[in-house]
Scaffold this motif. Structure first.
Motif, PDB file in Angstrom:
ATOM      1  N   THR A  54       1.575  10.532  -3.049  1.00 56.31           N
ATOM      2  CA  THR A  54       2.373   8.777  -2.234  1.00 56.31           C
ATOM      3  C   THR A  54       3.423  10.026  -1.879  1.00 56.31           C
ATOM      4  N   SER A  55       3.119  11.182  -1.125  1.00 52.31           N
ATOM      5  CA  SER A  55       4.298  12.250  -0.274  1.00 52.31           C
ATOM      6  C   SER A  55       4.487  11.276   0.643  1.00 52.31           C
ATOM      7  N   LEU A  56       3.855  10.318   1.555  1.00 56.90           N
ATOM      8  CA  LEU A  56       4.293  10.049   2.355  1.00 56.90           C
ATOM      9  C   LEU A  56       5.396   9.370   1.788  1.00 56.90           C
ATOM     10  N   SER A  57       5.677   8.351   1.050  1.00 52.02           N
ATOM     11  CA  SER A  57       6.247   6.980   0.505  1.00 52.02           C
ATOM     12  C   SER A  57       7.393   7.650   0.569  1.00 52.02           C
ATOM     13  N   SER A  58       7.880   8.705   0.170  1.00 52.79           N
ATOM     14  CA  SER A  58       9.058   9.372  -0.489  1.00 52.79           C
ATOM     15  C   SER A  58       9.282  10.243   0.643  1.00 52.79           C
ATOM     16  N   MET A  59       8.800  10.278   1.899  1.00 50.66           N
ATOM     17  CA  MET A  59       9.515  10.550   2.848  1.00 50.66           C
ATOM     18  C   MET A  59      10.594   9.487   3.646  1.00 50.66           C
ATOM     19  N   LEU A  60      12.088   9.902   4.063  1.00 49.84           N
ATOM     20  CA  LEU A  60      12.347   9.245   4.368  1.00 49.84           C
ATOM     21  C   LEU A  60      12.459   8.809   6.154  1.00 49.84           C
ATOM     22  N   SER A  61      12.732   7.278   6.257  1.00 54.91           N
ATOM     23  CA  SER A  61      11.883   6.669   8.050  1.00 54.91           C
ATOM     24  C   SER A  61      13.663   6.763   8.738  1.00 54.91           C
ATOM     25  N   ILE A  62      13.610   7.200   9.690  1.00 51.06           N
ATOM     26  CA  ILE A  62      15.132   6.928   9.573  1.00 51.06           C
ATOM     27  C   ILE A  62      15.403   5.518  10.236  1.00 51.06           C
ATOM     28  N   ASP A  63      14.905   4.640  10.794  1.00 48.04           N
ATOM     29  CA  ASP A  63      15.126   3.786  10.961  1.00 48.04           C
ATOM     30  C   ASP A  63      14.528   2.446   9.869  1.00 48.04           C
ATOM     31  N   GLU A  64      14.817   3.070   8.400  1.00 53.23           N
ATOM     32  CA  GLU A  64      14.484   1.826   7.077  1.00 53.23           C
ATOM     33  C   GLU A  64      16.714   1.820   6.941  1.00 53.23           C
ATOM     34  N   ALA A  65      16.611   0.787   6.349  1.00 54.27           N
ATOM     35  CA  ALA A  65      17.419  -0.006   6.241  1.00 54.27           C
ATOM     36  C   ALA A  65      18.310   0.025   4.765  1.00 54.27           C
ATOM     37  N   VAL A  66      19.258   0.618   5.063  1.00 48.12           N
ATOM     38  CA  VAL A  66      19.905   1.143   3.121  1.00 48.12           C
ATOM     39  C   VAL A  66      20.896  -0.474   2.866  1.00 48.12           C
ATOM     40  N   GLY A  67      20.929   0.000   1.064  1.00 48.66           N
ATOM     41  CA  GLY A  67      21.854  -1.087   0.815  1.00 48.66           C
ATOM     42  C   GLY A  67      21.321  -2.100  -0.161  1.00 48.66           C
ATOM     43  N   ASP A  68      22.047  -2.935  -0.661  1.00 47.46           N
ATOM     44  CA  ASP A  68      21.248  -4.139  -1.633  1.00 47.46           C
ATOM     45  C   ASP A  68      20.874  -4.977  -0.415  1.00 47.46           C
ATOM     46  N   GLU A  69      20.104  -5.925  -1.584  1.00 46.68           N
ATOM     47  CA  GLU A  69      19.191  -7.012  -0.473  1.00 46.68           C
ATOM     48  C   GLU A  69      20.365  -8.210  -0.251  1.00 46.68           C
TER      49      GLU A  69
ATOM     50  N   MET B 273       5.645  29.501   2.981  1.00 43.60           N
ATOM     51  CA  MET B 273       6.087  29.685   2.376  1.00 43.60           C
ATOM     52  C   MET B 273       4.450  30.296   0.530  1.00 43.60           C
ATOM     53  N   SER B 274       3.409  30.200   2.090  1.00 37.37           N
ATOM     54  CA  SER B 274       2.354  31.201   1.288  1.00 37.37           C
ATOM     55  C   SER B 274       1.730  29.968   0.306  1.00 37.37           C
ATOM     56  N   LEU B 275       2.007  29.113   0.195  1.00 36.06           N
ATOM     57  CA  LEU B 275       1.578  27.812  -0.607  1.00 36.06           C
ATOM     58  C   LEU B 275       0.546  26.842   0.040  1.00 36.06           C
ATOM     59  N   SER B 276      -0.579  25.919  -0.229  1.00 38.08           N
ATOM     60  CA  SER B 276      -1.372  25.151   0.058  1.00 38.08           C
ATOM     61  C   SER B 276      -0.651  23.654   0.435  1.00 38.08           C
ATOM     62  N   PRO B 277      -1.134  23.112   1.283  1.00 41.03           N
ATOM     63  CA  PRO B 277      -0.311  21.523   1.629  1.00 41.03           C
ATOM     64  C   PRO B 277       0.090  21.252   0.723  1.00 41.03           C
ATOM     65  N   SER B 278      -0.693  20.925  -0.348  1.00 41.13           N
ATOM     66  CA  SER B 278      -0.376  19.290  -1.692  1.00 41.13           C
ATOM     67  C   SER B 278       0.122  20.050  -2.421  1.00 41.13           C
ATOM     68  N   ARG B 279       0.245  21.436  -2.274  1.00 38.30           N
ATOM     69  CA  ARG B 279       1.326  21.357  -3.434  1.00 38.30           C
ATOM     70  C   ARG B 279       3.002  21.491  -3.102  1.00 38.30           C
ATOM     71  N   ILE B 280       3.397  21.612  -1.371  1.00 34.93           N
ATOM     72  CA  ILE B 280       4.169  21.027  -0.877  1.00 34.93           C
ATOM     73  C   ILE B 280       4.621  20.446  -1.126  1.00 34.93           C
ATOM     74  N   SER B 281       3.492  19.058  -1.064  1.00 39.31           N
ATOM     75  CA  SER B 281       3.258  17.522  -0.921  1.00 39.31           C
ATOM     76  C   SER B 281       4.069  18.137  -2.377  1.00 39.31           C
ATOM     77  N   GLN B 282       3.595  17.695  -3.344  1.00 35.37           N
ATOM     78  CA  GLN B 282       4.275  18.234  -4.456  1.00 35.37           C
ATOM     79  C   GLN B 282       6.104  18.326  -4.820  1.00 35.37           C
TER      80      GLN B 282
ATOM     81  N   HIS C  84       7.824  18.352  -2.920  1.00 37.80           N
ATOM     82  CA  HIS C  84       9.046  17.272  -1.622  1.00 37.80           C
ATOM     83  C   HIS C  84       8.787  15.930  -2.571  1.00 37.80           C
ATOM     84  N   SER C  85       7.965  15.884  -3.190  1.00 40.06           N
ATOM     85  CA  SER C  85       8.209  14.577  -3.586  1.00 40.06           C
ATOM     86  C   SER C  85       8.939  15.009  -5.154  1.00 40.06           C
TER      87      SER C  85
END
Length: 263
Positions: free
Chosen positions: A154-169, A233-242, A244-245
């Motif tokens: 789910t690492s990508l779903s945790s990334m923020l999009s600059i076009d994503e709307a914010v605020g209540d529905e 950071m001398s770590l694996s990309p999967s560890r970096i994703s974790q 980040h999440s």
């Protein structure tokens, strides 16, 4: 000599913007699209490095082209800003939005991610500190390996999009990039709210565990890819994703508390 050449290059590009925006020149529009189209491939290459193999790079390029066209249409060339920086944010945001809209993450994985986020919230309130992976795993009754795998998935779903709307529905939706526009006039209320939000984010980031704080800094402020951060950071990309999440889970929890206090 190089300075003269660069100045001529900038002047020529400005004239091209002028021809398109002010005079509706189709040739100028096509010239700008062709000039900046390589940015789409550049962003797709950087973003695809940290994505699962099932994500098609051609899909990223397709989404990114829409982002480029949107950036071209909305860019104010008169302000003297660099288009490339602005466009790369919009292109990256369009790619992330495109992947989200096509729901490439299975529902079961999303459900697990939701439970993990709730677990972090519950344990932080109970322990009055950031819980460890072991504590979260025990709370959920899963292995640490499974916990880390869900965070990676789910690492990508945790990334923020600059076009994503914010605020209540029920509120008017405002995209994140709206907050980045250098408006000439800003109301005192908006200025105070943005200042408080920045302070909350700064304090929250400062309280993150060292590795998570470094990942957030390198990813969002230095704009390194997950693979580049992994090398630093001398770590694996999967560890970096974790990492980040987990950092995003903590930030969301803090922002949710901050928002509830405003109501």
């Amino acid at each position: 000599m190089a300075r003269v050449y660069n100045q001529e290059k900038v002047t020529k590009e400005f004239d091209t913007w002028l021809e398109w925006k002010e005079h509706g020149s189709r040739e100028a529009e096509i010239a700008l699209v062709e000039k900046f189209l390589p940015l789409v491939n550049k962003v797709a290459m950087r973003l695809s490095i940290g994505l699962p193999n099932n994500v098609d790079k051609d899909d990223l390029i397709s989404y990114g082209r829409f982002g480029l066209l949107d950036a071209l249409n909305k860019f104010d060339y008169k302000r003297g800003l660099q288009f490339e920086t602005y466009a790369m944010w919009r292109i990256r945001g369009a790619m992330i939005d495109g992947l989200r809209e096509n729901d490439w993450i299975p529902r079961t994985v999303r459900d697990k991610a939701k439970k993990i986020e709730e677990a972090y919230t519950h344990l932080e309130q109970h322990l009055l500190r950031s819980p460890t992976d072991e504590e979260v795993s025990q709370h959920l009754g899963v292995s640490e390996k499974e916990l880390k795998q869900v965070m990676f998935d789910t690492s990508l779903s945790s990334m923020l999009s600059i076009d994503e709307a914010v605020g209540d529905e029920e509120e008017q939706k405002i995209a994140r990039h709206s907050y980045l526009i250098d408006e000439l006039i800003i109301s005192p209320e908006s200025a105070a709210e943005l200042h408080n939000l920045k302070e909350v984010l700064i304090q929250t980031i400062d309280k993150l565990p060292e590795k998570e704080r470094l990942v957030v800094t390198l990813f969002y402020f230095e704009e390194l890819t997950l693979s580049e951060i992994a090398e630093v950071m001398s770590l694996s990309p999967s560890r970096i994703s974790q990492l980040h999440s987990k950092a995003i889970f903590r930030l969301r929890n803090t922002l949710a508390k901050w928002k509830s206090q405003l109501m």
